[in-house]
Write an enzyme that holds these catalytic residues in place. Structure first.
Site, short mmCIF file in Angstrom:
data_model
loop_
_atom_site.label_atom_id
_atom_site.label_comp_id
_atom_site.label_asym_id
_atom_site.label_seq_id
_atom_site.Cartn_x
_atom_site.Cartn_y
_atom_site.Cartn_z
N LYS A 1 118.97 92.61 37.00
CA LYS A 1 119.15 91.52 37.01
C LYS A 1 120.14 91.45 35.51
CE LYS A 1 119.92 87.88 39.72
NZ LYS A 1 119.75 85.80 40.13
N GLY B 1 120.53 77.63 42.31
CA GLY B 1 119.89 76.10 43.19
C GLY B 1 120.59 74.73 43.14
N ALA C 1 123.30 83.44 44.52
CA ALA C 1 123.31 81.54 43.51
C ALA C 1 123.84 80.78 44.60
CB ALA C 1 123.45 81.54 42.61
N GLY C 2 123.39 80.42 45.21
CA GLY C 2 124.52 78.99 45.97
C GLY C 2 124.28 78.90 47.47
N ASN D 1 117.58 82.77 46.68
CA ASN D 1 115.51 82.14 46.40
C ASN D 1 115.17 80.93 46.88
OD1 ASN D 1 113.52 81.53 45.34
ND2 ASN D 1 113.73 82.35 42.92
N THR D 2 116.03 79.80 45.89
CA THR D 2 115.94 77.94 46.24
C THR D 2 115.75 78.00 48.11
OG1 THR D 2 116.77 78.06 43.86
CG2 THR D 2 116.06 75.90 45.41
#
Lengths: 263, 263, 263, 263
Positions: C104, C165, C191-192, C213-214
């Site tokens: 990635k 994040g 992301a987001g 992830n987050t």
């Protein structure tokens, strides 16, 4: 030119202003002048209470008396009323004290949210209209309630954009647009405006006017924000009348590409 | 008062206008006058092609020559260019023909979307800045690309609100706000504006100016829409400077409720 | 059934997970199990640094080795790299250490925003593809960059929904939809994502998978959120395939009104 | 586990389904099975009219009788009623015919918008509650009306996300969230759902369940959409319970950047 008429009275300005929460009275008067507003709303409860506010009416009359259009119009409101009975009584005291049949009718069903109580609002509207008042009810963004208020004789309907004092803008533009498209009386967006583009948007959706208070009184510079609101309402109104371009999901060249270079 | 300065040149108006797609030339000139714009963009490719457009420059000069600020400024653009090489060549022809080093740099990576090609755009910016141009690149709403363009010497950055000609407004306000908060050069919102509230919003997010074309030229009444855009940009700018009220998730009374009646 | 294929490898699950920021390793493993994910991403920089993370690979292998599909796939990432050169070097170290050509590719142009640097990203993609890597670049929501990455041989493109994040969801759905409609390779929203409906939305817009992830690691209950994300991705995928109803601006009765009573 | 209880009856599934508008009855039954729904709504008016619909009840009983939880629950509705009187009469006929005191109360104030009439709705709710019904009123997204309905004894409140059959999703998420935060009875999002992410969002805002019809019956593949809705409701519920990460306006690294390479 483009006059707004409510209950037979014409307004050149489509921005109505509140009088609460300013740093001081002079800032309020300066903001009022900058806004170009011809109608201000003020809480009856406060007026009946204290000397400061009683004189607010005199102050407004003196400060705006010299204008071309005469003194600013007063739109007393029934803020803080929780029942139709209470609101009707407040309106009657208002008419007696201020010698105007105009009333912005607020009947609140929740002290925290300051959200209208539809049942009580309809009841009070009916009673006040029958008693000769010019009733402008503050209501939710409900097309059926708006139509019923108009049917009862409200001079305008004033749906909220968002909770009073929240500055969140127009939370449900589709509802406001639907109300405007169907209303037989002027629609005045009331509550929720936070900044200039919100006011322009309200007019683009079809509102006849915008009423706001906190967005100006709690701006860092209330007078400049009042001027911004004046321009925003004018811009939104003109954009509505000009007929906006259609939206397109994909791009279209605005600069035709017919050239020789590099092709 | 509140002058916008780009590359040493001052602008009282923060609205830049395109010249394409009007019903006819007179409407374009009337819209331009109503907008108050001091800078108009026009496609080089079209100019170099035909007699009509060659005279567009003369027409603009004659029509606006009598203004207090002198004739309207020209911002030739490289619309239709697909590579840095092509855009650089177009810019050079433009400078020669129009005797201005100003260039709105468009390098498109997709003929349908008219979306910028970031690599080619950065390359062309560098070359043109080194060649003495005043470069205003049309770019996407990418904070890193905007910063790199500024680092390369762009006089302003012109991120898109939405696809060119889509009228979809500002699709990613947070990105535009982030770009404005970090940009060392003026940010001009370019592309996507559909109506007045979009233009006001751009200014509230921190843009220094707005460039638009289709929203005016394809409105039902372009002249009235041009006036709406003028007011909307002024309103958004003033609202930004006035410092808007904070948003609150829950309601707060704007009319204090201290009264006696019914309590 | 509905297998996602990237670079010849099939995935039953369309949810890819990150490994950072969990309260502890056991929660991470439990969340991974609950998510059903078959591919996890981990930062090479961290791995090369400390013993804890080196063993992360072993831990993942051991914890997921007994699954029907074999151990979870590893998608090492180049988080923290600011240039193509740095990213390429990191990828090469990764391939050597982890014995996978999958990478990635993150090349960041802003340490605060963690926003991609398009120029460096394209450069690194080209180099790594030529060197035999399976490259999944993290990019912005730019249809031209996405197409160029695919043209260079990227195995998938991974546009952002919002800043890494931030949990702000998909800030520009129209851009993501446009990218998906035109991409020759799978689009993975990266992301987001902040909550389950964001993940479902990504799939409805046409994404082939979601990487997050987050949203899981920083939920109050990461394991339950991982299960929510699993269901949300499945729901969004199925809804996309089912073909949603058209939107209508006005209401239509869903319960036919043909009755006798009261009519 | 996570049982929803309304009026003493437990539901494992938080998705309620309508029965109108399917291509044919078999698709409806298959969609119902795929949805996992334990409660379906059907219009009394239609039932009392024709043989087809009378048998709908039998069909549902036969088709779902073998399930572990027994036959699917019936939630007859008063769709098409314009007054409290009409709705009350319809509910009484329903109770007699279907032998259930459960009623989804619709009292519409506008035939085009199918928007609730708050006054009539409150009146009918009071009457039906007093008559022993289990009343689930379909209402607008008005926190005061919702509270009054609960105070009158409604077993749940069912605010709309958007106009019935519009598929526009939840037009005012803040209003729904506010209603959920304050409601003493379960909140069931009713009307407006267009796709899976809308249903997930409703649950994330705090709704206890979702009722939908057109989003499934008018999908290209209703059965697959029904499964999508089942997963979406589960995902949204789990995400709500898991406690989502906070939103941040700016990015935060999810992959710590502590490495040696290139730093």
């Amino acid at each position: 030119g483009d006059l707004l008429v409510i209950a037979g009275r014409g307004f050149s300005s489509r921005l109505f202003l509140g009088t609460a929460g300013y740093p001081n009275q002079q800032v309020m008067l300066d903001a009022l002048a900058a806004s170009g507003s011809e109608l201000v709303t003020l809480a009856i409860r406060r007026i009946s209470l204290d000397g400061y506010s009683e004189s607010l009416v005199d102050v407004l009359a003196r400060a705006t008396g010299g204008r071309a259009g005469g003194p600013v119009g007063l739109l007393p409101n029934t803020a803080g009323c929780l029942t139709a009975k209470e609101a009707v009584l407040t309106a009657q005291l208002s008419r007696e004290a201020l010698e105007t049949p105009w009333i912005k009718l607020e009947v609140i069903g929740d002290r925290d949210l300051l959200y209208p109580d539809v049942e009580e609002l309809l009841r009070a509207t009916e009673e006040l209209v029958n008693d000769g008042f010019v009733v402008l009810p503050y209501c939710n963004d409900d097309p059926v309630t708006c139509r019923k208020l108009a049917d009862l004789g409200a001079a305008a309907v004033m749906p909220l954009g968002a909770f009073i004092g929240s500055g969140m803008g127009i939370r449900n533009p589709h509802a406001i647009e639907t109300i405007c498209a169907r209303s037989p009386v002027p629609v005045v967006l009331d509550a929720g405006i936070g900044t200039a583009s919100d006011a322009a948007r309200a007019m683009e959706l079809g509102c006849s006017a915008v009423l706001l208070n906190t967005a100006v009184s709690k701006a860092r510079d209330p007078v400049r924000m009042a001027a911004a609101m004046r321009d925003a309402v004018a811009a939104g109104r003109a954009a509505r009348q000009a007929g906006r371009m259609p939206m397109r999901a994909f791009a279209e060249p605005s600069s035709p590409q017919l050239g020789l270079i590099g092709s």
